[in-house]
Scaffold this motif. Structure first.
Motif, PDB file in Angstrom:
ATOM      1  N   SER A   1      -6.705   0.483  -5.732  1.00 21.52           N
ATOM      2  CA  SER A   1      -6.816   1.439  -4.636  1.00 21.52           C
ATOM      3  C   SER A   1      -7.665   0.834  -3.517  1.00 21.52           C
ATOM      4  O   SER A   1      -8.442  -0.092  -3.738  1.00 21.52           O
ATOM      5  CB  SER A   1      -7.435   2.748  -5.124  1.00 21.52           C
ATOM      6  OG  SER A   1      -8.749   2.533  -5.546  1.00 21.52           O
TER       7      SER A   1
ATOM      8  N   LYS B   1      -4.380  14.003   6.804  1.00 21.36           N
ATOM      9  CA  LYS B   1      -4.211  13.444   8.138  1.00 21.36           C
ATOM     10  C   LYS B   1      -5.547  12.969   8.704  1.00 21.36           C
ATOM     11  O   LYS B   1      -6.527  13.698   8.693  1.00 21.36           O
ATOM     12  CB  LYS B   1      -3.604  14.506   9.052  1.00 21.36           C
ATOM     13  CG  LYS B   1      -3.312  14.027  10.450  1.00 21.36           C
ATOM     14  CD  LYS B   1      -2.442  14.972  11.241  1.00 21.36           C
ATOM     15  CE  LYS B   1      -3.052  16.343  11.352  1.00 21.36           C
ATOM     16  NZ  LYS B   1      -2.324  17.205  12.296  1.00 21.36           N
TER      17      LYS B   1
ATOM     18  N   ARG C   1       8.185   3.496   1.266  1.00 19.91           N
ATOM     19  CA  ARG C   1       6.745   3.231   1.227  1.00 19.91           C
ATOM     20  C   ARG C   1       6.017   4.089   0.197  1.00 19.91           C
ATOM     21  O   ARG C   1       5.240   3.583  -0.596  1.00 19.91           O
ATOM     22  CB  ARG C   1       6.134   3.488   2.610  1.00 19.91           C
ATOM     23  CG  ARG C   1       4.623   3.292   2.627  1.00 19.91           C
ATOM     24  CD  ARG C   1       3.987   3.754   3.889  1.00 19.91           C
ATOM     25  NE  ARG C   1       3.931   5.215   3.891  1.00 19.91           N
ATOM     26  CZ  ARG C   1       3.374   5.935   4.846  1.00 19.91           C
ATOM     27  NH1 ARG C   1       2.855   5.337   5.883  1.00 19.91           N
ATOM     28  NH2 ARG C   1       3.372   7.239   4.784  1.00 19.91           N
ATOM     29  N   ASP C   2       6.243   5.381   0.218  1.00 21.89           N
ATOM     30  CA  ASP C   2       5.537   6.271  -0.692  1.00 21.89           C
ATOM     31  C   ASP C   2       6.413   6.697  -1.863  1.00 21.89           C
ATOM     32  O   ASP C   2       6.129   7.684  -2.537  1.00 21.89           O
ATOM     33  CB  ASP C   2       5.032   7.509   0.057  1.00 21.89           C
ATOM     34  CG  ASP C   2       4.013   7.150   1.119  1.00 21.89           C
ATOM     35  OD1 ASP C   2       3.377   6.089   0.980  1.00 21.89           O
ATOM     36  OD2 ASP C   2       3.865   7.905   2.078  1.00 21.89           O
TER      37      ASP C   2
ATOM     38  N   LEU D   1       0.837  -1.193   0.000  1.00 22.63           N
ATOM     39  CA  LEU D   1       0.000   0.000   0.000  1.00 22.63           C
ATOM     40  C   LEU D   1       0.875   1.247   0.000  1.00 22.63           C
ATOM     41  O   LEU D   1       1.912   1.297   0.658  1.00 22.63           O
ATOM     42  CB  LEU D   1      -0.901   0.020   1.232  1.00 22.63           C
ATOM     43  CG  LEU D   1      -1.882  -1.132   1.355  1.00 22.63           C
ATOM     44  CD1 LEU D   1      -2.658  -1.020   2.647  1.00 22.63           C
ATOM     45  CD2 LEU D   1      -2.816  -1.183   0.186  1.00 22.63           C
ATOM     46  N   GLN D   2       0.433   2.250  -0.734  1.00 23.55           N
ATOM     47  CA  GLN D   2       1.095   3.546  -0.773  1.00 23.55           C
ATOM     48  C   GLN D   2       0.093   4.568  -0.254  1.00 23.55           C
ATOM     49  O   GLN D   2      -0.987   4.729  -0.823  1.00 23.55           O
ATOM     50  CB  GLN D   2       1.501   3.861  -2.215  1.00 23.55           C
ATOM     51  CG  GLN D   2       2.391   5.067  -2.358  1.00 23.55           C
ATOM     52  CD  GLN D   2       2.792   5.268  -3.804  1.00 23.55           C
ATOM     53  OE1 GLN D   2       1.934   5.309  -4.678  1.00 23.55           O
ATOM     54  NE2 GLN D   2       4.070   5.398  -4.052  1.00 23.55           N
ATOM     55  N   ARG D   3       0.439   5.232   0.846  1.00 21.73           N
ATOM     56  CA  ARG D   3      -0.523   6.104   1.535  1.00 21.73           C
ATOM     57  C   ARG D   3      -0.689   7.434   0.826  1.00 21.73           C
ATOM     58  O   ARG D   3       0.260   8.064   0.397  1.00 21.73           O
ATOM     59  CB  ARG D   3      -0.063   6.366   2.972  1.00 21.73           C
ATOM     60  CG  ARG D   3      -1.140   7.013   3.824  1.00 21.73           C
ATOM     61  CD  ARG D   3      -0.598   7.301   5.224  1.00 21.73           C
ATOM     62  NE  ARG D   3      -1.636   7.590   6.179  1.00 21.73           N
ATOM     63  CZ  ARG D   3      -2.294   8.724   6.266  1.00 21.73           C
ATOM     64  NH1 ARG D   3      -2.054   9.697   5.423  1.00 21.73           N
ATOM     65  NH2 ARG D   3      -3.212   8.904   7.194  1.00 21.73           N
ATOM     66  N   HIS D   4      -1.945   7.856   0.734  1.00 17.05           N
ATOM     67  CA  HIS D   4      -2.317   9.172   0.232  1.00 17.05           C
ATOM     68  C   HIS D   4      -3.404   9.705   1.144  1.00 17.05           C
ATOM     69  O   HIS D   4      -3.813   9.046   2.084  1.00 17.05           O
ATOM     70  CB  HIS D   4      -2.844   9.088  -1.211  1.00 17.05           C
ATOM     71  CG  HIS D   4      -1.800   8.686  -2.198  1.00 17.05           C
ATOM     72  ND1 HIS D   4      -0.904   9.567  -2.732  1.00 17.05           N
ATOM     73  CD2 HIS D   4      -1.491   7.475  -2.733  1.00 17.05           C
ATOM     74  CE1 HIS D   4      -0.093   8.935  -3.570  1.00 17.05           C
ATOM     75  NE2 HIS D   4      -0.436   7.660  -3.578  1.00 17.05           N
TER      76      HIS D   4
ATOM     77  N   TYR E   1      -5.353   4.685   0.114  1.00 12.56           N
ATOM     78  CA  TYR E   1      -4.168   3.940  -0.303  1.00 12.56           C
ATOM     79  C   TYR E   1      -4.244   3.521  -1.762  1.00 12.56           C
ATOM     80  O   TYR E   1      -5.316   3.177  -2.257  1.00 12.56           O
ATOM     81  CB  TYR E   1      -4.007   2.680   0.550  1.00 12.56           C
ATOM     82  CG  TYR E   1      -3.822   2.973   2.016  1.00 12.56           C
ATOM     83  CD1 TYR E   1      -2.580   3.273   2.532  1.00 12.56           C
ATOM     84  CD2 TYR E   1      -4.909   2.945   2.887  1.00 12.56           C
ATOM     85  CE1 TYR E   1      -2.409   3.541   3.881  1.00 12.56           C
ATOM     86  CE2 TYR E   1      -4.748   3.204   4.223  1.00 12.56           C
ATOM     87  CZ  TYR E   1      -3.498   3.503   4.718  1.00 12.56           C
ATOM     88  OH  TYR E   1      -3.338   3.778   6.047  1.00 12.56           O
TER      89      TYR E   1
ATOM     90  N   ASN F   1      -9.837   2.261   0.014  1.00 12.82           N
ATOM     91  CA  ASN F   1     -10.324   3.366   0.820  1.00 12.82           C
ATOM     92  C   ASN F   1     -10.982   2.816   2.081  1.00 12.82           C
ATOM     93  O   ASN F   1     -12.124   2.344   2.035  1.00 12.82           O
ATOM     94  CB  ASN F   1     -11.320   4.213   0.023  1.00 12.82           C
ATOM     95  CG  ASN F   1     -11.770   5.440   0.771  1.00 12.82           C
ATOM     96  OD1 ASN F   1     -11.312   5.715   1.878  1.00 12.82           O
ATOM     97  ND2 ASN F   1     -12.671   6.193   0.174  1.00 12.82           N
TER      98      ASN F   1
ATOM     99  N   PRO G   1      -6.965   8.477   5.612  1.00 10.32           N
ATOM    100  CA  PRO G   1      -6.056   7.829   4.667  1.00 10.32           C
ATOM    101  C   PRO G   1      -6.767   7.239   3.459  1.00 10.32           C
ATOM    102  O   PRO G   1      -7.931   6.848   3.525  1.00 10.32           O
ATOM    103  CB  PRO G   1      -5.411   6.728   5.507  1.00 10.32           C
ATOM    104  CG  PRO G   1      -6.442   6.402   6.520  1.00 10.32           C
ATOM    105  CD  PRO G   1      -7.118   7.715   6.842  1.00 10.32           C
TER     106      PRO G   1
END
Length: 173
Positions: free
Chosen positions: A39, A13, A29-30, A7-10, A18, A41, A16
């Motif tokens: 994706s 705050k 990670r990112d 997973l790549q976090r987007h 991913y 959610n 999240p």
């Protein structure tokens, strides 16, 4: 090169979102990735998962290792089960038509389970709304009754008349 499905976090705050990516195991990670395959959610209930099934299956067959969360997502969508069935076809346990039939049956059951969960959540949400409206109506009625009692004219109390007359005659003997 060792590859991982992770997973790549987007997102901001506390909210999240991913992307499911195939990346070199040494990449951050990112950071840089090879290919985006979907994706995830987690903010919705149930969580929203969009996955390119064929790409994910292709990368799993090439040897990409999923992380724990990615493995759960791939398992939920049936990629791991399909890989398992294709392994059985390769070994000669059954033919490809039987594997496709098994996967279709599993996919239908999984879709029914997800639809049942969505329906259950929708009905519980409707029930909670109905209960809240009933409680609000009761509270409003109680408040109206209290205001009506407060604003009602007060009837003056009259002293109770004595029912027994005092003995005025005394017997003198």
């Amino acid at each position: 090169m060792a590859t991982k499905i992770r997973l790549q976090r987007h997102g901001k705050k506390g909210r999240p979102f991913y992307h499911l990516v195939v990346a070199d195991a040494r990449a951050p990670r990112d950071g840089k990735f090879i290919e985006r395959i979907g994706s995830y959610n987690p903010n919705t209930n149930p969580a929203t998962i969009v996955l390119d099934f064929e790409k994910a299956l292709d990368w799993m067959n090439k040897g990409a290792q999923p992380t724990d969360t990615a493995r759960t997502i791939l398992s939920d969508k049936g990629v791991l089960y399909k890989k398992h069935l294709l392994g059985g076809v390769k070994k000669g346990a059954f033919d490809e038509a039987a594997a496709d039939a098994k996967f279709a049956a599993w996919n239908d059951a999984n879709d029914a389970k997800t639809a049942g969960k969505k329906d259950g959540l929708a009905s519980s949400k409707a029930e909670a709304k109905k209960t809240a409206l009933a409680a609000e109506a009761k509270k409003k009625a109680d408040k109206a009754a209290a205001i009506a009692a407060k604003n009602a004219p007060v009837a003056e109390e009259t002293p109770a008349e004595e029912t027994e007359a005092p003995a005025t005659e005394e017997t003198e003997g």
